[in-house]
Motif scaffolding. Sequence first.
Motif, mmCIF file in Angstrom:
data_model
loop_
_atom_site.group_PDB
_atom_site.id
_atom_site.type_symbol
_atom_site.label_atom_id
_atom_site.label_comp_id
_atom_site.label_asym_id
_atom_site.label_seq_id
_atom_site.Cartn_x
_atom_site.Cartn_y
_atom_site.Cartn_z
ATOM 1 N N GLY A 142 0.810 -1.138 -0.013
ATOM 2 C CA GLY A 142 -0.070 0.070 0.169
ATOM 3 C C GLY A 142 0.813 1.188 -0.034
ATOM 4 O O GLY A 142 0.325 2.381 -0.188
ATOM 5 N N VAL A 143 2.159 1.098 0.191
ATOM 6 C CA VAL A 143 2.810 2.347 0.241
ATOM 7 C C VAL A 143 2.913 3.186 -1.088
ATOM 8 O O VAL A 143 3.241 2.350 -2.235
ATOM 9 C CB VAL A 143 4.470 2.144 0.600
ATOM 10 C CG1 VAL A 143 5.204 3.066 0.849
ATOM 11 C CG2 VAL A 143 4.466 1.344 2.233
ATOM 12 N N PRO A 144 2.614 4.533 -1.238
ATOM 13 C CA PRO A 144 2.726 4.888 -2.385
ATOM 14 C C PRO A 144 3.889 5.039 -2.937
ATOM 15 O O PRO A 144 5.056 5.035 -2.284
ATOM 16 C CB PRO A 144 2.170 6.519 -1.986
ATOM 17 C CG PRO A 144 1.935 6.214 -0.646
ATOM 18 C CD PRO A 144 2.423 5.295 0.095
ATOM 19 N N VAL A 147 6.743 7.664 -2.094
ATOM 20 C CA VAL A 147 7.376 7.380 -0.969
ATOM 21 C C VAL A 147 8.490 6.227 -1.194
ATOM 22 O O VAL A 147 9.481 6.475 -0.723
ATOM 23 C CB VAL A 147 6.417 6.838 0.171
ATOM 24 C CG1 VAL A 147 7.112 6.530 1.314
ATOM 25 C CG2 VAL A 147 5.525 7.718 0.525
ATOM 26 N N LEU A 150 11.256 8.325 -2.508
ATOM 27 C CA LEU A 150 11.796 9.047 -1.520
ATOM 28 C C LEU A 150 12.946 7.933 -0.651
ATOM 29 O O LEU A 150 14.050 8.494 -0.493
ATOM 30 C CB LEU A 150 10.933 9.615 -0.465
ATOM 31 C CG LEU A 150 10.194 10.676 -0.716
ATOM 32 C CD1 LEU A 150 9.183 11.091 0.356
ATOM 33 C CD2 LEU A 150 10.974 11.954 -1.085
ATOM 34 N N GLY B 244 6.099 12.803 2.913
ATOM 35 C CA GLY B 244 6.305 11.348 2.604
ATOM 36 C C GLY B 244 5.777 10.366 3.776
ATOM 37 O O GLY B 244 5.048 9.495 3.815
ATOM 38 N N LEU B 247 1.869 10.743 4.357
ATOM 39 C CA LEU B 247 1.540 9.861 3.213
ATOM 40 C C LEU B 247 1.463 8.255 3.881
ATOM 41 O O LEU B 247 0.288 7.706 4.093
ATOM 42 C CB LEU B 247 2.075 9.728 1.996
ATOM 43 C CG LEU B 247 1.579 10.990 0.995
ATOM 44 C CD1 LEU B 247 2.659 11.020 0.052
ATOM 45 C CD2 LEU B 247 0.148 10.931 0.704
ATOM 46 N N MET B 248 2.624 7.971 4.404
ATOM 47 C CA MET B 248 2.929 6.486 4.765
ATOM 48 C C MET B 248 2.038 6.360 6.054
ATOM 49 O O MET B 248 1.314 5.193 6.300
ATOM 50 C CB MET B 248 4.222 6.561 5.316
ATOM 51 C CG MET B 248 4.825 5.161 5.728
ATOM 52 S SD MET B 248 5.446 4.370 4.433
ATOM 53 C CE MET B 248 5.768 2.857 5.369
ATOM 54 N N VAL B 251 -1.451 5.667 4.627
ATOM 55 C CA VAL B 251 -1.769 4.294 4.311
ATOM 56 C C VAL B 251 -1.944 3.282 5.176
ATOM 57 O O VAL B 251 -2.438 2.246 5.065
ATOM 58 C CB VAL B 251 -0.561 4.157 3.042
ATOM 59 C CG1 VAL B 251 -0.715 2.674 2.664
ATOM 60 C CG2 VAL B 251 -0.626 5.050 1.989
#
Lengths: 313, 268
Positions: A142-144, A147, A150, B244, B247-248, B251
């Motif tokens: 599920g991690v975008p 990311v 990054l 980031g 976001l993490m 999720v």
Amino acid sequence: MSKNSPTPGQEDELQLTSTLKRAVTRSLPLWISSLQPAELLPTVILWAVATVVTGALLWLLSDVFWHGTGQISWEFLTTSPSNAGRDGGIAPIVVSTSLIVGVCMAVSVPLGLGTAVLLAEFASNSSGLGQLVRLSLDVLAGVPSIVFGLFGNAFFCKTLGLGFSILSGGLTLACMVLPILIRSTQEGFRAVPEDYRRCAAALGISRTAILWELLLPAAMPGVTVGLLLGLGRALSETAALIFTSGYVDRMPESLFDSGRALSIHIYDLAMNVSGGEPHAYATALVLVGFLVLINGTTSWLAERFRQSKIFVL
Amino acid sequence: MALLAAAIVLLIILFLVWETLPILQSIGLARFFNDSSWHPTSEEFNLLPMLWGTLLVTVGAVLIATPLGIASAIFCHYYAPRAIANLYRRLVELLAGIPSVVYGFWGLVVLVPIIGRIRPPGASLLAGILILTLMILPTITLVADASLTSVPPEYLRGCAAMGLGRWATVHGVVLPAASSGLLTGVILGTGRAIGETMAVLMVCGNVVQTPKNVFEPVRTLTANIALEMAYATGHHRAALFVSGLVLMVIVFVLVIAAELLNRGRIYV
């Protein structure tokens, strides 16, 4: 999100369900009742939804196809881009993409396969370890992708000192496709009938030999499906690659060179190069072509996989 | 070996925290919400407009894609003739595999000009919502499809025996029975929408502002990272890692929610 492959008992049930569904959709009283307003309205709405969705999806596909085919030629595939990609072709980009995907698969396949074997054959799913790994895989899936980008930039490019390179990009992608690979491979091992293991154990074959000679060949379809799914994901990824494999559109000389992937080429042509659209369309068509090929093979294999109860070794 | 997946998750979190630690220590979390604007080069780090952007795009897309996706799955299972259902399923599977950059490109050259004709500039919240809808629709449809398949056949037999109509069966029996699976699909779709970068980056216009209507351009958290990472250094770079991390966390919450909902029934 791979589908469960049914065990023999479930298979009968599934068969029954589909027969039943057909009977339900064809029976006369239901046909009559479907003309009542309470039944008619949802029917109309559902057909309308399906039409709209199909329309939108076909619009997208045909648009890419029509604009792309006019641009694609042998020359486009075999020459280097010039004038920021407005002219020339995509040869170095295809090469970089294959290298990135190659690195990704070379790293993730052995790791994924090993993890899946361990999880499916040597650790029970309800144990603490199984639970932890499953949850981690869920999170990882599920991690975008940005990311991952990054992370890849901080870890592979900076900390490990690989810089913007094909290697960094491939390794970042490997982390991304790992959950997909592990999931499908695990499915493959689960689908091997329990009898195989018992028979082999009864014959006194060692666990290693069972794994290599029996389980691995029998689980091959699942492994292949996982491999292709991972390949598709790696090929279509953009965001994770921008800050790991970089933008350079020259022909890469080694794995430590920066290389531009097909998807980044599309992005760059569309956003940063005015007049780059025709070639963006062509590149998109090439990419979609590859993916359709991969997905087609995957679903064909998965279908065969579901239908055959006895595996061809 | 089996702990590899867990190790990678840990490593990702570790690196995100490691990169954000300096800025969190020197500036603190509060300033990401209290600063007057996002001007990272002059040390102003207000993430709120981007958070709003992400939130609005995601909520809009999920609100549109959920009914469409579930309706598509119901259509495949209970309404369409078998041949059409199979074709439709193939199409949706195909669309699930199309890269986001292609969706974004199509949105940029087709959708944005159309919206621009209605109300300029075209690259807007609306364009982002529509493209994301199209992108998460396959996810929601496929998971809903799988959960409809797992509705026990006895239920259907019971409905048929009582002479229930098709919609009565679907609405009264199938949907409640499959609800947890359907919800999982929606959560997975939401996760995909929040994390989506390229498509949103290409069609949303990327102006840092809290939009007042759907025709105004927005910038999402993901797009912000993608746009500024290339030249960011020092605190600016750390600020991007903070987004980031945000976001993490989002999720993570979604995955746990999905896990609690179905206890892994869908995947395993």
